[in-house]
Design an enzyme around this catalytic site. Structure first.
Site, PDB file in Angstrom:
ATOM      1  N   HIS A  95       7.681  -6.464  -0.470  1.00 53.29           N
ATOM      2  CA  HIS A  95       7.403  -5.372  -1.661  1.00 53.29           C
ATOM      3  C   HIS A  95       7.286  -4.005  -0.893  1.00 53.29           C
ATOM      4  O   HIS A  95       6.648  -4.008   0.096  1.00 53.29           O
ATOM      5  CB  HIS A  95       6.392  -5.753  -2.701  1.00 53.29           C
ATOM      6  CG  HIS A  95       6.780  -6.858  -3.463  1.00 53.29           C
ATOM      7  ND1 HIS A  95       5.955  -7.413  -4.507  1.00 53.29           N
ATOM      8  CD2 HIS A  95       7.934  -7.348  -3.661  1.00 53.29           C
ATOM      9  CE1 HIS A  95       6.547  -8.454  -5.211  1.00 53.29           C
ATOM     10  NE2 HIS A  95       7.757  -8.515  -4.613  1.00 53.29           N
ATOM     11  N   GLU A  97       4.728  -1.920  -1.219  1.00 52.14           N
ATOM     12  CA  GLU A  97       3.340  -1.989  -0.986  1.00 52.14           C
ATOM     13  C   GLU A  97       2.931  -2.630   0.248  1.00 52.14           C
ATOM     14  O   GLU A  97       2.383  -1.891   1.074  1.00 52.14           O
ATOM     15  CB  GLU A  97       2.312  -2.430  -2.106  1.00 52.14           C
ATOM     16  CG  GLU A  97       2.478  -2.068  -3.446  1.00 52.14           C
ATOM     17  CD  GLU A  97       3.526  -2.466  -4.182  1.00 52.14           C
ATOM     18  OE1 GLU A  97       3.473  -2.620  -5.735  1.00 52.14           O
ATOM     19  OE2 GLU A  97       4.438  -3.210  -3.835  1.00 52.14           O
ATOM     20  N   CYS A 122       2.217  -6.234  -8.002  1.00 54.58           N
ATOM     21  CA  CYS A 122       1.791  -7.999  -8.418  1.00 54.58           C
ATOM     22  C   CYS A 122       0.578  -8.438  -7.667  1.00 54.58           C
ATOM     23  O   CYS A 122      -0.204  -7.801  -6.978  1.00 54.58           O
ATOM     24  CB  CYS A 122       3.037  -8.755  -7.873  1.00 54.58           C
ATOM     25  SG  CYS A 122       3.170  -8.686  -5.913  1.00 54.58           S
ATOM     26  N   CYS A 125       0.659  -8.288  -3.700  1.00 53.03           N
ATOM     27  CA  CYS A 125       0.556  -6.802  -3.127  1.00 53.03           C
ATOM     28  C   CYS A 125      -1.018  -6.458  -3.491  1.00 53.03           C
ATOM     29  O   CYS A 125      -1.576  -5.668  -2.722  1.00 53.03           O
ATOM     30  CB  CYS A 125       1.284  -5.985  -3.767  1.00 53.03           C
ATOM     31  SG  CYS A 125       3.251  -6.401  -3.084  1.00 53.03           S
TER      32      CYS A 125
END
Length: 182
Positions: A95, A97, A122, A125
């Site tokens: 992801h 992040e 999410c 993260c």
């Protein structure tokens, strides 16, 4: 009369050039724009997410976008969202992040930082964000609000004292010119 009009117009133009612009973007719009620009690097055909981490002095200390791990071909792994788990993108994609955190040059700067991200993070993260000491999350979209992984992320942030807020930009789009000659 014509000379006076042109002279007045010229003075007005010069006067306007001595004042600072008033249509510049805010700091939050600037950092979110960097996140959105980073998202354009994503090869994901469904969801492009970008992240920009900023320290307390408004310095960018990390950027990232969603994509496969370094060394994993964008052509050899699946981009689908449905089917057997191993035949989807989900077990492989890093992801935005995560990439912004791992791309950060100085991990010590992450403590107390703010992360600007296209989508609300999410739970995975959220755990990373908390573990590195980021204290504020600013996001554009919360389209998956009701899914359990995003509810868990909210719980994690609340328990760890990480604030989150949705950015309401003053404009819908920012245009970039890459050819200054035209």
């Amino acid at each position: 009369m014509t000379f006076h009009f042109h002279n007045t117009l010229l003075l007005y133009i010069l006067y306007r050039m001595d004042k600072k612009r008033t249509d510049y973007i805010s700091w939050e719009e600037y950092f979110m724009s960097i996140a959105q620009l980073s998202a354009l690097r994503s090869k994901d055909p469904n969801t492009q997410v970008g992240a920009c981490i900023v320290n307390s002095e408004r310095r960018i200390i990390g950027i990232g976008y969603n994509g496969f791990p370094i060394g994993c071909s964008d052509d050899d792994l699946p981009w689908g969202r449905e089917g057997d788990f191993l035949d989807t993108k989900y077990p492989y994609v890093c992801h935005a992040e995560m990439n912004a955190i791992t791309n950060s040059a100085n991990k010590q700067d992450l403590g107390g930082a703010t992360i600007y991200v296209s989508l609300f993070p999410c739970n995975e993260c959220a755990k990373l964000i908390v573990q590195v000491g980021i204290k504020k999350v600013v996001y554009l979209s919360d389209q998956y609000h009701d899914l359990p992984v995003f509810q868990a992320a909210r719980r994690i942030f609340e328990m760890a004292g990480v604030s989150s807020s949705q950015l309401s930009p003053s404009r819908n789009k920012i245009e970039l010119r890459l050819n200054l000659e035209s």
